[in-house]
Design a protein around this motif. Structure first.
Motif, short mmCIF file in Angstrom:
data_model
loop_
_atom_site.label_atom_id
_atom_site.label_comp_id
_atom_site.label_asym_id
_atom_site.label_seq_id
_atom_site.Cartn_x
_atom_site.Cartn_y
_atom_site.Cartn_z
N PHE A 74 63.25 45.54 17.15
CA PHE A 74 62.55 44.51 16.38
C PHE A 74 61.78 43.62 17.35
N ALA A 75 62.46 43.14 18.39
CA ALA A 75 61.84 42.24 19.36
C ALA A 75 60.74 42.95 20.15
N LYS A 76 61.02 44.17 20.60
CA LYS A 76 60.02 44.89 21.41
C LYS A 76 58.77 45.22 20.60
N LEU A 77 58.96 45.61 19.34
CA LEU A 77 57.80 45.91 18.51
C LEU A 77 56.97 44.64 18.30
N GLN A 78 57.64 43.56 17.99
CA GLN A 78 56.88 42.33 17.76
C GLN A 78 56.21 41.86 19.05
N ASP A 79 56.88 41.97 20.17
CA ASP A 79 56.28 41.59 21.44
C ASP A 79 55.05 42.44 21.76
N ALA A 80 55.17 43.74 21.59
CA ALA A 80 54.05 44.65 21.89
C ALA A 80 52.86 44.36 20.98
N GLY A 139 52.18 41.46 19.40
CA GLY A 139 51.62 40.13 19.69
C GLY A 139 50.91 40.05 21.03
N ALA A 140 51.48 40.69 22.04
CA ALA A 140 50.92 40.59 23.39
C ALA A 140 49.82 41.59 23.68
N LYS A 141 49.86 42.75 23.03
CA LYS A 141 48.90 43.81 23.37
C LYS A 141 48.03 44.25 22.20
N LEU A 142 48.66 44.57 21.08
CA LEU A 142 47.90 45.13 19.96
C LEU A 142 46.94 44.11 19.36
N PHE A 143 47.41 42.92 19.07
CA PHE A 143 46.54 41.92 18.44
C PHE A 143 45.34 41.57 19.32
N PRO A 144 45.53 41.29 20.62
CA PRO A 144 44.36 41.01 21.46
C PRO A 144 43.39 42.20 21.54
N VAL A 146 44.69 53.21 21.61
CA VAL A 146 45.49 54.33 21.13
C VAL A 146 46.84 54.36 21.85
N GLU A 147 46.85 54.08 23.13
CA GLU A 147 48.11 54.03 23.89
C GLU A 147 49.00 52.89 23.40
N ILE A 148 48.40 51.74 23.13
CA ILE A 148 49.17 50.60 22.62
C ILE A 148 49.79 50.97 21.27
N ILE A 149 49.03 51.62 20.43
CA ILE A 149 49.55 52.04 19.12
C ILE A 149 50.68 53.03 19.29
N LYS A 150 50.57 53.94 20.26
CA LYS A 150 51.66 54.90 20.51
C LYS A 150 52.95 54.18 20.90
N VAL A 151 52.83 53.17 21.74
CA VAL A 151 54.02 52.40 22.15
C VAL A 151 54.62 51.70 20.93
N CYS A 152 53.77 51.08 20.13
CA CYS A 152 54.24 50.40 18.92
C CYS A 152 54.91 51.39 17.96
#
Length: 155
Positions: free
Chosen positions: A55-61, A63-68, A6-12
């Motif tokens: 754009f970059a931060k969303l994709q990074d977050a 790829g690095a956090k949400l997907f795993p 849920v926290e990762i989704i909030k950041v995204c």
């Protein structure tokens, strides 16, 4: 696990909100060209920076956090060390629409790291492509969030 997801989704979502704002503000300049880039005000240039950064931060977050986190949440079997394997597994389970489109968005994100200061037409081309792909990026986020909702609501 669900709390950290849920926290990762909030950041995204925060990155996505700011990306949407920048996209809206840049709409009046589309399509970007060498000439429009040269005529942008300092405020518009700051908005363009906001766009490329979000754009970059969303994709990074994602790829690095949400997907795993999604793969962990769904307890997908196997040792998926390579990022491409993770992408294809996410596509297979329906968490993302297309691994190949994600890779295309990644290429554009990487192009942001090259400023092309001596080639304004290349800058415009990369930015126009990113503006197109940003809609897809936001759609991928929505797809992932919709995918995980049943898992989050179980607990």
């Amino acid at each position: 696990m669900n709390e950290s997801l849920v926290e990762i989704i909030k950041v995204c979502d925060r990155h996505a909100d700011r990306l949407r704002w920048a996209m809206t503000e840049l709409q009046k300049h589309r399509p970007l060209s060498e000439q429009t880039l040269a005529q942008l005000s300092d405020i518009d240039l700051a908005i363009l920076d906001q766009f490329s950064t979000r754009f970059a931060k969303l994709q990074d977050a994602m790829g690095a956090k949400l997907f795993p986190a999604v793969l962990e949440l769904t307890k997908e079997p196997g040792d998926l060390k390579a990022f491409i394997d993770k992408l294809y597994r996410l596509e297979k389970i329906g968490a993302i629409p297309s691994a190949d489109n994600w890779l295309l968005m990644r290429e554009i994100r990487n192009a942001f790291s090259h400023d092309y200061p001596d080639d304004p037409s290349m800058q415009a081309e990369v930015l126009n492509k990113a503006l197109e792909l940003s809609i897809q990026l936001l759609d991928v986020l929505k797809t992932v969030v919709d995918f995980v909702k049943p898992y989050i609501n179980k607990s």
